[in-house]
Scaffold this motif. Structure first.
Motif, PDB file in Angstrom:
ATOM      1  N   GLY A 317       0.818  -1.192   0.000  1.00  0.00           N
ATOM      2  CA  GLY A 317       0.000   0.000   0.000  1.00  0.00           C
ATOM      3  C   GLY A 317       0.857   1.250   0.000  1.00  0.00           C
ATOM      4  O   GLY A 317       0.552   2.241  -0.661  1.00  0.00           O
ATOM      5  N   ARG A 318       1.934   1.207   0.784  1.00  0.00           N
ATOM      6  CA  ARG A 318       2.941   2.257   0.772  1.00  0.00           C
ATOM      7  C   ARG A 318       4.271   1.651   1.196  1.00  0.00           C
ATOM      8  O   ARG A 318       4.305   0.615   1.855  1.00  0.00           O
ATOM      9  CB  ARG A 318       2.555   3.418   1.677  1.00  0.00           C
ATOM     10  N   SER A 319       5.352   2.317   0.800  1.00  0.00           N
ATOM     11  CA  SER A 319       6.679   1.867   1.192  1.00  0.00           C
ATOM     12  C   SER A 319       7.441   3.039   1.792  1.00  0.00           C
ATOM     13  O   SER A 319       7.183   4.203   1.471  1.00  0.00           O
ATOM     14  CB  SER A 319       7.452   1.293   0.002  1.00  0.00           C
ATOM     15  N   ILE A 320       8.396   2.701   2.665  1.00  0.00           N
ATOM     16  CA  ILE A 320       9.302   3.672   3.260  1.00  0.00           C
ATOM     17  C   ILE A 320      10.721   3.189   3.011  1.00  0.00           C
ATOM     18  O   ILE A 320      11.036   2.007   3.207  1.00  0.00           O
ATOM     19  CB  ILE A 320       9.015   3.859   4.751  1.00  0.00           C
ATOM     20  N   ALA A 321      11.563   4.114   2.564  1.00  0.00           N
ATOM     21  CA  ALA A 321      12.939   3.783   2.206  1.00  0.00           C
ATOM     22  C   ALA A 321      13.809   3.690   3.452  1.00  0.00           C
ATOM     23  O   ALA A 321      13.772   4.555   4.324  1.00  0.00           O
ATOM     24  CB  ALA A 321      13.495   4.841   1.264  1.00  0.00           C
ATOM     25  N   ILE A 322      14.597   2.636   3.527  1.00  0.00           N
ATOM     26  CA  ILE A 322      15.568   2.446   4.603  1.00  0.00           C
ATOM     27  C   ILE A 322      16.927   2.122   3.981  1.00  0.00           C
ATOM     28  O   ILE A 322      17.072   2.077   2.767  1.00  0.00           O
ATOM     29  CB  ILE A 322      15.135   1.332   5.582  1.00  0.00           C
ATOM     30  N   HIS A 323      17.941   1.908   4.849  1.00  0.00           N
ATOM     31  CA  HIS A 323      19.267   1.460   4.397  1.00  0.00           C
ATOM     32  C   HIS A 323      19.905   2.495   3.489  1.00  0.00           C
ATOM     33  O   HIS A 323      20.439   2.181   2.422  1.00  0.00           O
ATOM     34  CB  HIS A 323      19.128   0.101   3.692  1.00  0.00           C
ATOM     35  N   LEU A 358      11.879   9.174   5.016  1.00  0.00           N
ATOM     36  CA  LEU A 358      11.686   9.866   6.280  1.00  0.00           C
ATOM     37  C   LEU A 358      12.979  10.548   6.684  1.00  0.00           C
ATOM     38  O   LEU A 358      14.062  10.170   6.245  1.00  0.00           O
ATOM     39  CB  LEU A 358      11.269   8.883   7.384  1.00  0.00           C
ATOM     40  N   ARG A 359      12.867  11.538   7.550  1.00  0.00           N
ATOM     41  CA  ARG A 359      14.034  12.079   8.213  1.00  0.00           C
ATOM     42  C   ARG A 359      14.413  11.141   9.355  1.00  0.00           C
ATOM     43  O   ARG A 359      13.536  10.491   9.951  1.00  0.00           O
ATOM     44  CB  ARG A 359      13.726  13.473   8.761  1.00  0.00           C
TER      45      ARG A 359
END
Length: 376
Positions: A317-323, A358-359
């Motif tokens: 549904g949504r993604s958040i960037a990590i790494h 995200l910050r």
């Protein structure tokens, strides 16, 4: 003709010697070898007599020292990675909000602490992914990648952590000091979920509340079912233990939130298989950094365009960037991944908030599944 960024003379030779020593330290480490390998299961094609492998076309990812040294020499020669144009965005954490929302009782939420470390609050649990709070992602305190900024939430300021998910044993994902501190902070109540072969290592650190899983196996905690799912990667903490412990991503399914954590992964058919077996997810935490040069990194780390494809494959549904933005691990600057993600997102026709960054320290609250289903 001298290449841009080329340096010569004793200073370069000293830097190369330090670089090689650091690379060897990251490979060899100072960690003890694990206990004997888990017995191979011939019915499971990712099991081998020596440990584990990917069942995708790349098979076992085996990087000869010669390729590692070629990569590091070329990076030194060309002055890579270049410095970032801007610092990774940071915001003061909402500590009162995190405490008030412990277990996601108010609303499901995710907080980016840095690199692959996130805090997910949902379905009555506070879950931490790949906790690394140390200054370096390294087996030694004097070498190896150093943090560009402190963790977005200090370990001591976290709400009580119910579950820790470990994706694999690389030093930027499994940090001994951090897991020992988390276990001590909870007096052994925090549950550590780990891939096969890592329970012995955890117990050698004095951590007893550990459950290890194979790919596709599940473990239930309260209302949430956790499942270890395959990703295309590898494992090692020393020169002699390559692929002797398993690696994987995680899916957590609860009444309010179904979410996915990639850990480290090259792009592969595993993302689509994960959706086919368990359905789409509401939220995917997907690695987008540490991808250059592609000749060396492609099998083990996605670039942002591949992460966008993984987002689609998972039905997220949504993604958040990590790494990204925390440790300078590869040849791209720390701030390059979000720029490449923006281009890939635009090319795929995705809205900005469909796959967001995200910050560090920022919390993003999410609608609960029940609320979405009841909305007109």
């Amino acid at each position: 003709m001298r290449r841009a960024g080329h340096r010569s003379g004793p200073r370069t030779r000293r830097r190369l010697a330090r670089l090689i020593a650091g690379a060897l330290a990251l490979l060899a480490g100072c960690a003890a070898r694990p206990d004997p390998d888990p017995a191979p299961d011939p019915a499971r094609p990712h099991h081998t007599a020596q440990g584990f492998r990917n069942t995708t076309a790349v098979g076992a990812i085996d990087t000869p020292l010669s390729r590692l040294l070629r990569w590091r020499w070329e990076a030194l020669r060309d002055g890579l990675p270049p410095p970032p144009r801007a610092a990774t965005p940071v915001v003061a954490p909402d500590l009162d909000g995190l405490r008030a929302n412990a277990g996601g009782l108010e609303q499901p939420a995710v907080t980016w602490i840095g690199h692959a470390t996130t805090l997910v609050q949902a379905d009555g649990l506070d879950v931490l992914t790949d906790p690394v709070f140390s200054d370096r992602a390294s087996p030694v305190p004097f070498a190896g990648p150093r943090r560009a900024q402190p963790p977005g939430v200090a370990l001591a300021e976290l709400p009580p952590v119910d579950v820790v998910l470990i994706s694999h044993n690389h030093y930027d994902h499994l940090d001994r000091a951090s897991v020992v501190a988390l276990d001590g902070r909870s007096k052994g109540r925090t549950l550590f979920l780990v891939p096969l072969g890592l329970r012995d290592w955890m117990q050698a650190q004095g951590i007893r509340h550990v459950v290890e899983l194979d790919w596709w196996e599940t473990h239930r905690v309260g209302a949430v079912t956790f499942q270890l799912v395959p990703v295309q990667h590898w494992s090692a903490r020393s020169l002699g233990d390559r692929n002797r412990t398993l690696w994987g991503g995680w899916v957590a399914r609860g009444p309010d939130l179904h979410w996915y954590f990639s850990g480290d992964s090259g792009y592969s058919s595993y993302f689509g298989e994960t959706r086919a077996r368990g359905g789409p997810v509401d939220l995917a935490l997907l690695a987008i950094g540490a991808y250059e040069p592609r000749w060396f990194m492609q099998a083990q780390h996605m670039d942002p365009a591949e992460a966008v494809q993984a987002h689609h494959d998972l039905g997220a549904g949504r993604s958040i960037a990590i790494h990204w933005g925390t440790f300078a691990l590869t040849d791209e600057p720390l701030d390059q991944p979000p720029r490449d993600l923006a281009r890939a997102r635009h090319a795929a026709g995705l809205a900005d908030d469909a796959f967001a960054t995200l910050r560090i320290g920022e919390t993003r609250r999410l609608p609960a599944r029940g609320a979405r289903q009841s909305a007109p």
